[in-house]
Design an enzyme around this catalytic site. Sequence first.
Site, PDB file in Angstrom:
ATOM      1  N   ALA A 120       0.806  -1.226   0.000  1.00 42.07           N
ATOM      2  CA  ALA A 120       0.000   0.000   0.000  1.00 42.07           C
ATOM      3  C   ALA A 120       0.833   1.268   0.000  1.00 42.07           C
ATOM      4  CB  ALA A 120      -0.944  -0.004   1.215  1.00 42.07           C
ATOM      5  N   SER A 121       2.129   1.195   0.350  1.00 47.21           N
ATOM      6  CA  SER A 121       2.935   2.409   0.349  1.00 47.21           C
ATOM      7  C   SER A 121       3.708   2.600  -0.961  1.00 47.21           C
ATOM      8  CB  SER A 121       3.923   2.386   1.514  1.00 47.21           C
ATOM      9  OG  SER A 121       4.846   1.326   1.322  1.00 47.21           O
ATOM     10  N   GLY A 122       3.604   1.662  -1.882  1.00 53.10           N
ATOM     11  CA  GLY A 122       4.265   1.792  -3.187  1.00 53.10           C
ATOM     12  C   GLY A 122       3.508   2.783  -4.074  1.00 53.10           C
ATOM     13  N   ARG A 123       4.091   3.055  -5.252  1.00 53.64           N
ATOM     14  CA  ARG A 123       3.474   4.071  -6.113  1.00 53.64           C
ATOM     15  C   ARG A 123       2.114   3.623  -6.632  1.00 53.64           C
ATOM     16  NH1 ARG A 123       8.504   6.002  -9.806  1.00 53.64           N
ATOM     17  NH2 ARG A 123       8.665   3.740 -10.006  1.00 53.64           N
ATOM     18  N   THR A 157       3.139  -9.485 -13.387  1.00 49.97           N
ATOM     19  CA  THR A 157       3.483 -10.525 -14.343  1.00 49.97           C
ATOM     20  C   THR A 157       4.213 -11.633 -13.575  1.00 49.97           C
ATOM     21  OG1 THR A 157       5.493  -9.314 -14.785  1.00 49.97           O
ATOM     22  CG2 THR A 157       3.675  -8.963 -16.290  1.00 49.97           C
ATOM     23  N   HIS A 191       7.398   6.958 -24.967  1.00 50.24           N
ATOM     24  CA  HIS A 191       7.630   6.727 -23.536  1.00 50.24           C
ATOM     25  C   HIS A 191       8.720   7.671 -23.044  1.00 50.24           C
ATOM     26  CE1 HIS A 191       5.320   3.019 -24.141  1.00 50.24           C
ATOM     27  NE2 HIS A 191       5.144   3.023 -22.834  1.00 50.24           N
ATOM     28  N   LYS A 245      13.496   4.965 -20.485  1.00 49.27           N
ATOM     29  CA  LYS A 245      13.044   3.578 -20.715  1.00 49.27           C
ATOM     30  C   LYS A 245      14.151   2.806 -21.422  1.00 49.27           C
ATOM     31  CE  LYS A 245       9.227   0.974 -22.835  1.00 49.27           C
ATOM     32  NZ  LYS A 245       8.892   0.118 -21.697  1.00 49.27           N
ATOM     33  N   GLY A 256       6.305  -3.029 -24.672  1.00 48.81           N
ATOM     34  CA  GLY A 256       5.512  -4.247 -24.597  1.00 48.81           C
ATOM     35  C   GLY A 256       4.119  -4.066 -25.180  1.00 48.81           C
TER      36      GLY A 256
END
EC number: 1.17.1.8
Lengths: 267, 267, 267, 267
Positions: free
Chosen positions: A12-15, A102, A156, A160, A166
Site C-alpha cells: 500500500a505504500s508503493g506508487r 506478471t 515513452h 526507458k 511491450g
Amino acid sequence: MDRKIRVAVIGASGRMGREVVKTVLTESDMELVAGISRSSGPIDLGKMVGLEECGVKMSNDLELALTESKPDVVVDFTGPQTAFSHTSLAIRLGIRPVMGTTGFTPQDIAELDKQCQDKGIGGIIAPNFSIGAILMMRFAAQASKYFPHLEIIEYHGDQKLDAPSGTSVKTAELISEVREEMRQGNPKEEETIEGSRGGYYNGFRIHSVRLPGIFAQQEVIMAEQGQALKIRHDSYDRAAYMPGVAIAVRKVMTYSGMIYGFEHFID
Amino acid sequence: MDRKIRVAVIGASGRMGREVVKTVLTESDMELVAGISRSSGPIDLGKMVGLEECGVKMSNDLELALTESKPDVVVDFTGPQTAFSHTSLAIRLGIRPVMGTTGFTPQDIAELDKQCQDKGIGGIIAPNFSIGAILMMRFAAQASKYFPHLEIIEYHGDQKLDAPSGTSVKTAELISEVREEMRQGNPKEEETIEGSRGGYYNGFRIHSVRLPGIFAQQEVIMAEQGQALKIRHDSYDRAAYMPGVAIAVRKVMTYSGMIYGFEHFID
Amino acid sequence: MDRKIRVAVIGASGRMGREVVKTVLTESDMELVAGISRSSGPIDLGKMVGLEECGVKMSNDLELALTESKPDVVVDFTGPQTAFSHTSLAIRLGIRPVMGTTGFTPQDIAELDKQCQDKGIGGIIAPNFSIGAILMMRFAAQASKYFPHLEIIEYHGDQKLDAPSGTSVKTAELISEVREEMRQGNPKEEETIEGSRGGYYNGFRIHSVRLPGIFAQQEVIMAEQGQALKIRHDSYDRAAYMPGVAIAVRKVMTYSGMIYGFEHFID
Amino acid sequence: MDRKIRVAVIGASGRMGREVVKTVLTESDMELVAGISRSSGPIDLGKMVGLEECGVKMSNDLELALTESKPDVVVDFTGPQTAFSHTSLAIRLGIRPVMGTTGFTPQDIAELDKQCQDKGIGGIIAPNFSIGAILMMRFAAQASKYFPHLEIIEYHGDQKLDAPSGTSVKTAELISEVREEMRQGNPKEEETIEGSRGGYYNGFRIHSVRLPGIFAQQEVIMAEQGQALKIRHDSYDRAAYMPGVAIAVRKVMTYSGMIYGFEHFID
C-alpha cells in the site's frame, strides 16, 4: 449493492499501492479494511495519500492483517517475486485476489484457477489494467481488416531501457491475427539514415519515441488512398489504471475461478 | 499596384505547372501571358485547368513564346536538366526567373546572380516554396535552444523511395546549428526490434512513416519534464506551394540579383 | 471469381462519378461497361479520368445505355432529385443499384426493397461509403461505455454552410445510445466568450472548426483521470469513399433486397 | 559560475512551492537556504519533496528566515493577496524577487521597479513561467502573418470554471497584433447546434475543451489551400513551469530593475 466490498491493499505504500488506496477510499461501493507494507510505520492510510484520516493504519504482517480485517478482495501490484505466494495465501483465506503483476507461468495460473474453483471465489491476474490501452489494441486490430496499411508510433519517457514497448508489440500481435499479410512500402525503398523507417514487424513498422516527461502514449495510424484512421491512447500517470482496478474489484465478486487478462472484463 | 505582373509558365501542362497557371489566373495582381509545354497542343490554358477560357493558348517554342509575350516573370518547375539553360535564357531576355528546381551548383548560382545584376533584375531559385514548411523548420530550430530533447516524425506516401525525407534532414541540420549537442535517451537503451528507435542524427532521432494517401507531413516533438511542444506541418497536395510562388512572383520585381532559398522572403 | 462484375456509372463526369470510373477501371474483378452523363460528349471514360483509353464512351441516354451494356451493378452519386427514379429503373432492368445519395423516405426504401426482392437482386442506399468514418463512429460509441467523458471536434472547409457536420451529429447519436447520461463539466462553468465551450448535445460538446484546405476530419476525445483515448478519421478527398464503393459493388451480388446504410457491410 | 545562487522559497509547502524546492535542490548552480510556510512544522525540505535530507528546515517567520538565511533570490508563487508586501520586503532586504503571481497594478510594478533600481538588484513578476507556452504564442503570432486563417483549441480539466482560458485569450491578442483583420468562414454559415462554431474573437474562433485528467493543452491550427501548420503545447503538470523558474533565478542576478513578463527572458 447492499453492503460495500471490503478491500485490502498489499504494497500500500508503493506508487501503485497509494493509487489503489485512493481509489478504494473514494469509490462509494468499496471500503478500505487493510493496507500492508513492510517498510512503512503504522500511519493512517487516508493521510498517507493526502486524503482525510480513514481510521485504517498500515500493517506490516500480511497474514495477520488479512485474517483480522476479513476483506472480500485483496489488490496487489507488488511484483513477480511474491505474486504466487500472495495469491495462494489470499485464496486459502477465501479472499478474492486482484493481481497486477506478471511472472505467473501457465501452470501457476491453472493451479490458482483450481484453488479458486475449490473455494468458490473469483480472481484475476492482469499485466495491464488500462481500459484505454485495451480498447486501443482491440479497435486497431478490428480496423486492420479494412486498413491493412498501418504503422505504430509509441512514446515513452527517455529513460526507458527497451524499445519497442511491450504494449506496441502486443498490439502488433493482435493486428497480425486479423490483418491480411503483406509487406508495406516501396520494395525499392532505401534508408539514407539507418533505422529511420522503424522496426519491422510482420510487414509493417513500429516507431519508438523516447522523450522526457512522457509517461506512455501510443498511436496506430492506418491509411488508404484519401483517408487515415488514427487510434491513440495517452496515459499521463498511474491514475490511468484505477478505473480498471475498480472494475476488477467489482467483477471478482461475481464468479468462480481465476481469469488471466483484463480484456475479458471489457466488452 | 498600377499594372498587373505579366507571368509566363514553363512546363505549364505538368502537375506543378497547372497549379501555377491556376494561381496566376486567380491572383488579381497577375496576368497570364504565356504557357509553354513541349507535349501539349494549342489548348486554352484556362480550360486546361478547369477554369474559364483565358484567351492564352499553350506554346511549344520557348524562346518565341517568351519573346512575343514579353512577361515580367517566368515560373519554371520543370526539373534540373533544363534549369540552367532556361534561367539563363530568361535573364538574357530581361525576364525575372522564379525557379522551383534543384540541380544548380554554387558556381551556377554565382554566374546567374551576376547575369541578373547586369540586367538589373531579380530572380529566385528555391527547392521548396512551402511557407508552412519553412516556418516549421525555423520554429523548431528556435525552440531547440530551450527544448534540446526532441524527435522528428515525418510522413509521406508509401511509394516514396528514400527515408528520411529531404525536409526532415534539412530540419535536423537547422536544429543542430542551435541545439546544445547531446545524446538523448538512456545510454543503456536496447532495441528488441532493430530500427524501432528510428534514424540517429546528431544525438536525436528521425522516424519516417510511409503510408498510402499521405502527401507530406512532418512533426517535430520537443519535450521536457511536464511539457511538450509540437510543431507540425501537413501538406495535402501541390496547392500548398502556391502561396509561396505568388509571394516570389511579387518579390522578384523589387530587387536585383539571384536569391537562393525561399526562406529569405519569409520574415 | 470466375467472371468480372459489369459496372455502369451514372453521373460519370461528376466529381464522385470520375472517382468511381477510376475505381472500376483499376479493380481487377470489375469491368466498366457504361458511363452516363447528360452534359458530356462521347469521350472515352479512361481518358477522361487520366488513365489509358478503355474503349467505353460516355452515353447521354440512361435507359438506352443500361439496356445495351447489360451491367450487373450500377453506381449512382448524382443526388436526391433523380435518386428514386434511377433506382427504380435499374431494378426494373435487373441491375443492382449502389446509390450514394440521400433523399429516400422510409416508404421509398420499403418499396425499393420489395422491387429488389421480386427481382431477386441486391441493392444498397448509403449516405456515406467511408469505411474509416463508420469505424470511427462505431469505436467511439463502444468506448463511451467506459469513457463517458468525451467531446467531438470536427474539421471541414471554411465554406461549409452548416455546423456541426452531419457525421458529428450521427456520431453523437450513436454515442448517446451507449453512454451513461450525464452532464459533463463544472456546473458553475462560465463562458467569457460566448460559444467557446462548443455546441451542447446530450451532456457533452461538439466543436466545429472551419478552415480552408480541409476536406473532412473528426476526432472523438475521451478522457478519464490519467488517460485519454482519441479516435480520429481524416478524409483528404473523394478517393476516401472508393474502397467502400468497391466493397458495395461486390456485396450487392450476394443477396436479395435493399439495404440502407453502409455500416451493415462492415463487421 | 563561481559560487551557487542562494535561493529561498516562500510558500514552500504549497503545490508550486514543493516543485520549486525540488528544482532548487537539483540544479547544480543553486543552493536552497530557506523555505517558508505558515502551515507546516519544521520538517526538512528535502524530505518533504521526496528527496534526501538537505539540512534546511521549514520556517514560519518570513522576515526572520530571510534575514538569517541571506538568500540572493526569493521565489514566491503564493498568490495576489501578499504579493506586493512580499516583493517589497524582499527588495528592502536586498533579495531579488521571482514572483509567479498576478494581482500587481501598473503602479505597483512601477514602484517596485524604482525600489529595485535603488537597491541595484533585479526582479521579475510573471503570470506564466512556461517556456513552451511562450514559444507557442510567439510562433502562432509570427505565422499568422502568412496564415491568417486560424482557430485555437484549448484543453483543460473538466472542473475549470472559465472558458476560454487566459492563455488562449492572450494568444488571440498576440495574433491580432499581426494578423490581417478578416472574418473567416462562410458569411452564410449557420449553427444547427448553438455554440458549435466556438467563441468569436476578432474574426476567428476559440474552442474550449474540458475533460477530466487534462492539465493544460493548446493547439493553434493555421491553414491555407493544401496545407496546415499546427503549433501545440501540452502541459502535464506543474513541473512544466520549473525550467522557466530556473532561468528566472539565474537572470535576476544580472540586471537592475523589475521586469514584467517572462517572455522578455526568451529570445
